[in-house]
Design a protein around this motif. Structure first.
Motif, short mmCIF file in Angstrom:
data_model
loop_
_atom_site.label_atom_id
_atom_site.label_comp_id
_atom_site.label_asym_id
_atom_site.label_seq_id
_atom_site.Cartn_x
_atom_site.Cartn_y
_atom_site.Cartn_z
N SER A 191 0.84 -1.20 0.00
CA SER A 191 0.00 0.00 0.00
C SER A 191 0.88 1.25 0.00
O SER A 191 1.98 1.25 0.54
CB SER A 191 -0.93 0.02 1.22
OG SER A 191 -0.19 0.17 2.42
N THR A 237 -4.58 7.02 3.39
CA THR A 237 -5.70 6.08 3.54
C THR A 237 -7.06 6.76 3.38
O THR A 237 -8.06 6.08 3.15
CB THR A 237 -5.65 5.38 4.91
OG1 THR A 237 -5.62 6.37 5.95
CG2 THR A 237 -4.44 4.49 5.02
N SER A 238 -7.10 8.09 3.47
CA SER A 238 -8.36 8.79 3.24
C SER A 238 -8.54 9.19 1.77
O SER A 238 -9.57 9.76 1.40
CB SER A 238 -8.43 10.05 4.10
OG SER A 238 -7.40 10.97 3.75
N ALA A 242 -9.31 5.12 -3.27
CA ALA A 242 -8.66 3.81 -3.32
C ALA A 242 -8.43 3.38 -4.76
O ALA A 242 -9.33 3.47 -5.60
CB ALA A 242 -9.50 2.78 -2.59
N VAL A 281 -6.82 -0.04 -6.71
CA VAL A 281 -6.29 -1.40 -6.61
C VAL A 281 -5.58 -1.74 -7.92
O VAL A 281 -6.13 -1.51 -9.01
CB VAL A 281 -7.40 -2.42 -6.31
CG1 VAL A 281 -6.84 -3.84 -6.27
CG2 VAL A 281 -8.08 -2.09 -4.98
N TYR A 324 -4.60 9.74 -3.52
CA TYR A 324 -5.03 8.37 -3.71
C TYR A 324 -4.38 7.46 -2.66
O TYR A 324 -3.34 7.79 -2.10
CB TYR A 324 -4.64 7.86 -5.10
CG TYR A 324 -5.30 8.62 -6.22
CD1 TYR A 324 -6.51 8.20 -6.77
CD2 TYR A 324 -4.72 9.78 -6.74
CE1 TYR A 324 -7.13 8.90 -7.80
CE2 TYR A 324 -5.34 10.49 -7.77
CZ TYR A 324 -6.53 10.04 -8.28
OH TYR A 324 -7.14 10.74 -9.29
N CYS A 325 -5.02 6.33 -2.43
CA CYS A 325 -4.40 5.27 -1.62
C CYS A 325 -4.34 4.04 -2.51
O CYS A 325 -5.38 3.51 -2.91
CB CYS A 325 -5.21 4.98 -0.37
SG CYS A 325 -4.38 3.81 0.74
N CYS A 326 -3.14 3.61 -2.87
CA CYS A 326 -2.95 2.51 -3.81
C CYS A 326 -2.67 1.21 -3.09
O CYS A 326 -1.92 1.17 -2.10
CB CYS A 326 -1.79 2.82 -4.75
SG CYS A 326 -2.09 4.23 -5.84
N TYR A 327 -3.26 0.15 -3.60
CA TYR A 327 -3.06 -1.20 -3.08
C TYR A 327 -2.69 -2.11 -4.25
O TYR A 327 -3.45 -2.23 -5.21
CB TYR A 327 -4.33 -1.73 -2.43
CG TYR A 327 -4.88 -0.87 -1.31
CD1 TYR A 327 -4.39 -1.00 -0.01
CD2 TYR A 327 -5.89 0.05 -1.55
CE1 TYR A 327 -4.88 -0.21 1.02
CE2 TYR A 327 -6.40 0.84 -0.53
CZ TYR A 327 -5.89 0.70 0.75
OH TYR A 327 -6.40 1.48 1.77
N LEU A 361 -10.02 -4.97 2.84
CA LEU A 361 -9.74 -3.53 2.93
C LEU A 361 -10.99 -2.72 3.26
O LEU A 361 -10.89 -1.54 3.58
CB LEU A 361 -9.14 -3.04 1.62
CG LEU A 361 -7.77 -3.61 1.24
CD1 LEU A 361 -7.38 -3.18 -0.17
CD2 LEU A 361 -6.70 -3.19 2.24
N LEU A 382 -13.39 -1.85 1.11
CA LEU A 382 -13.64 -0.89 0.04
C LEU A 382 -15.06 -1.04 -0.49
O LEU A 382 -15.50 -2.14 -0.82
CB LEU A 382 -12.65 -1.10 -1.11
CG LEU A 382 -11.16 -1.04 -0.76
CD1 LEU A 382 -10.31 -1.25 -2.01
CD2 LEU A 382 -10.81 0.28 -0.09
N PHE A 430 -14.07 1.96 -5.68
CA PHE A 430 -12.64 2.16 -5.89
C PHE A 430 -12.32 2.15 -7.38
O PHE A 430 -13.17 1.85 -8.23
CB PHE A 430 -11.83 1.09 -5.16
CG PHE A 430 -12.11 -0.33 -5.60
CD1 PHE A 430 -11.27 -0.99 -6.49
CD2 PHE A 430 -13.22 -1.01 -5.13
CE1 PHE A 430 -11.52 -2.28 -6.89
CE2 PHE A 430 -13.49 -2.32 -5.52
CZ PHE A 430 -12.64 -2.96 -6.41
#
Length: 287
Positions: free
Chosen positions: A20, A24-25, A28, A30, A53-56, A90, A92, A95
């Motif tokens: 990640s 985190t806010s 998202a 993926v 962004y929050c990347c996973y 997660l 989600l 996303f």
């Protein structure tokens, strides 16, 4: 922006690894890698997307830090199940999904089976029929049957990649050597399940992606490498004609491995596209 490493257990009790990055806010995103790739291949894109962004990035089964499976379990429905489990892990609800090659197949099938979940979808250099016929499909089948399981030294491993991917950047080569290979007493071996993945690729019938393309219910961008042997231009045009939500683009001097060959341009295209989609969502919500 360094990545954080995590593990979770899927419904089949496999231990799967993911990375990640970001806030985190943030929105998202993926990320799903290709056939013999790994989560770290998305490091440059995740950093280009930044703190909005929050990347996973998932190490799909049999790759990176994730558990290996039986070769018969390297199939689209199993990969999609793993993705569904990651999304649930997660928490989600909505996303963005990005997938390259094998990851693009899995992303398209996820979208078909989980309507209404995606804010946007980005598919890198794969489309209906890509894995069935054509020069690219033949090349990958040839590679799967001929790739050595062990190399005597690091220079031999590097030479393998130079011959297999002539357009690979120095950064791309360094990434593959670091994250897809490892030193063992026998020599330089793969971190992924090369033998099992090859058996699956050579024996399992590829998924028909036309139903997924026609069913797309979110803004979708297909990215083609202008030198790709895997996604013909005619197929790209047919994809766009099949669904009004689809946009397409080509990146010059890139093969099937667009984000390896032309990383900066690939990142710019994806960042600009997601920024455009975010602005449109904000305008709709503000009306």
């Amino acid at each position: 922006m360094p990545a954080n490493s995590h593990f979770f257990t899927n419904r089949s009790q496999m231990r799967l690894h993911y990375l990640s990055w970001g806030n985190t806010s943030g929105i998202a995103v993926v990320l799903l890698h290709g056939l013999r790739s790994y989560a770290q291949t998305w490091d440059s894109l995740a950093n280009a997307l930044g703190q909005q962004y929050c990347c996973y990035a998932l190490d799909q089964r049999g790759r990176g830090g994730s558990d290996w499976a039986e070769s018969t379990r390297y199939r689209t429905e199993a990969y999609v199940s793993d993705l569904e489990d990651l999304v649930a892990h997660l928490g989600l609800q909505s996303f963005v999904l990005v997938g390259h090659s094998l990851g693009g197949t899995n992303a398209l099938e996820y979208a078909r089976l989980n309507p209404g979940r995606l804010q946007a979808l980005v598919v890198e250099d794969i489309g209906p029929g890509s894995s069935v016929s054509g020069d690219g499909a033949e090349r990958i089948r040839r590679e799967m049957s001929q790739t050595p399981l062990v190399f005597p030294d690091w220079e031999s491993a590097a030479q393998f990649w130079r011959q297999a991917r002539p357009g690979l950047s120095l950064e791309g080569l360094a990434s593959r050597l670091t994250h897809s290979m490892k030193q063992t007493p026998a020599g330089i071996e793969w971190r992924h399940d090369q033998q099992g993945i090859a058996q699956a690729r050579l024996s399992i019938t590829p998924t028909d992606l036309w139903p997924a393309v026609r069913a797309l219910d979110c803004p979708t961008l297909f990215i083609r490498g202008a030198r790709s042997d895997f996604l013909p231009l005619a197929t790209l045009e047919a994809i766009k004609a099949a669904n009004a939500r689809v946009q397409t683009t080509e990146i010059a001097d890139a093969s099937h491995y667009v984000h390896d060959d032309q990383g900066a341009m690939f990142n710019r295209v994806v960042v600009d596209y997601l920024h455009e989609q975010r602005l449109q969502l904000q305008q709709i919500s503000g009306e």
